[in-house]
Design a protein around this motif. Structure first.
Motif, PDB file in Angstrom:
ATOM      1  N   VAL A 158      -5.873  -3.143  -1.699  1.00  0.00           N
ATOM      2  CA  VAL A 158      -4.935  -2.018  -1.769  1.00  0.00           C
ATOM      3  C   VAL A 158      -5.693  -0.726  -2.094  1.00  0.00           C
ATOM      4  N   GLU A 159      -6.596  -0.785  -3.053  1.00  0.00           N
ATOM      5  CA  GLU A 159      -7.380   0.405  -3.428  1.00  0.00           C
ATOM      6  C   GLU A 159      -8.173   0.939  -2.241  1.00  0.00           C
ATOM      7  N   ARG A 189      -5.596  -6.288  -5.359  1.00  0.00           N
ATOM      8  CA  ARG A 189      -5.693  -4.924  -5.889  1.00  0.00           C
ATOM      9  C   ARG A 189      -6.862  -4.175  -5.245  1.00  0.00           C
ATOM     10  N   GLU A 190      -7.987  -4.862  -5.041  1.00  0.00           N
ATOM     11  CA  GLU A 190      -9.156  -4.226  -4.421  1.00  0.00           C
ATOM     12  C   GLU A 190      -8.856  -3.815  -2.975  1.00  0.00           C
ATOM     13  N   MET A 197      -0.077  -6.870  -7.807  1.00  0.00           N
ATOM     14  CA  MET A 197      -1.124  -5.937  -8.239  1.00  0.00           C
ATOM     15  C   MET A 197      -1.956  -6.484  -9.396  1.00  0.00           C
ATOM     16  N   GLU A 198      -1.531  -7.588  -9.988  1.00  0.00           N
ATOM     17  CA  GLU A 198      -2.346  -8.239 -11.015  1.00  0.00           C
ATOM     18  C   GLU A 198      -3.454  -9.086 -10.395  1.00  0.00           C
ATOM     19  N   ASN A 199      -3.316  -9.419  -9.120  1.00  0.00           N
ATOM     20  CA  ASN A 199      -4.343 -10.194  -8.425  1.00  0.00           C
ATOM     21  C   ASN A 199      -5.517  -9.267  -8.108  1.00  0.00           C
ATOM     22  N   PRO A 200      -6.720  -9.515  -8.676  1.00  0.00           N
ATOM     23  CA  PRO A 200      -7.843  -8.590  -8.494  1.00  0.00           C
ATOM     24  C   PRO A 200      -8.275  -8.435  -7.037  1.00  0.00           C
ATOM     25  N   ASN A 201      -8.219  -9.494  -6.263  1.00  0.00           N
ATOM     26  CA  ASN A 201      -8.624  -9.392  -4.851  1.00  0.00           C
ATOM     27  C   ASN A 201      -7.651  -8.529  -4.060  1.00  0.00           C
ATOM     28  N   CYS A 245       0.838  -1.216   0.000  1.00  0.00           N
ATOM     29  CA  CYS A 245       0.000   0.000   0.000  1.00  0.00           C
ATOM     30  C   CYS A 245       0.866   1.257   0.000  1.00  0.00           C
ATOM     31  N   VAL A 272       2.368   1.615  -3.577  1.00  0.00           N
ATOM     32  CA  VAL A 272       1.384   1.999  -4.592  1.00  0.00           C
ATOM     33  C   VAL A 272       0.985   3.460  -4.434  1.00  0.00           C
ATOM     34  N   ARG A 300       1.885   6.598  -7.113  1.00  0.00           N
ATOM     35  CA  ARG A 300       0.807   7.367  -7.743  1.00  0.00           C
ATOM     36  C   ARG A 300       0.852   8.842  -7.405  1.00  0.00           C
TER      37      ARG A 300
END
Length: 160
Positions: free
Chosen positions: A152-153, A149-150, A143-147, A99, A102, A106
């Motif tokens: 982290v977002e 990534r969610e 970060m390619e793992n959708p779960n 986190c 990322v 950004r």
């Protein structure tokens, strides 16, 4: 020894202030580095803990003293973050490091190299985690793992 250091300091001071030298050859500004460090801290302090409803600042996972910025080139900085997990066996330390990475990638408005570490002696597997969160390929794969990534977002998104 003190005399030698004083003379060296005086001589270097003349070189840095010599006519015709530009500002870019001036010694690194400690004030600028401090300002950059505070800028970095302001970005990461609001990251939310993956498990708790608190920010990393509120949990003292990140502190102002854990942020260091060094000028490494013209308008380029090395940003070093040291964070402290809440417990020595924290299973989410790698996610917290992700986190931090990322959000800084950004949001930092200046060119930088980023190093993130767990504060020494504060986690049982700090060496392994430090390697993971500073390995670009592992970070990209995570970060390619959708779960993941969610999660982290959710942690890095600023509250409205």
């Amino acid at each position: 020894m003190a005399l030698v250091l004083a003379l060296l300091s005086q001589a270097l001071g003349r070189v840095w202030r010599s006519p015709g030298s530009s500002a870019r050859h001036a010694p690194p500004s400690r004030a600028m580095e401090h300002d950059r460090a505070m800028e970095v801290y302001d970005i990461i302090r609001t990251i939310r803990d993956p498990e708790k409803p608190n920010t990393l600042e509120e949990l003292e996972v990140v502190t102002e003293n854990g942020v260091e910025v060094q000028e490494i080139g013209e308008d380029e900085y090395l940003v070093i973050i040291r964070f402290t997990p809440t417990v020595p066996h924290c299973s989410l330390a790698t996610l917290i490091g992700l986190c931090l990475r990322v959000k800084l990638q950004r949001c930092l408005p200046f060119r930088h190299k980023l190093e993130i570490y767990i504060s020494e002696g504060t986690h049982s597997t700090e060496e392994d985690i430090n390697k993971q969160i500073n390995d670009k390929e592992r970070v990209a794969a995570a970060m390619e793992n959708p779960n993941l990534r969610e999660i982290v977002e959710q942690c890095v998104t600023e509250p409205d």
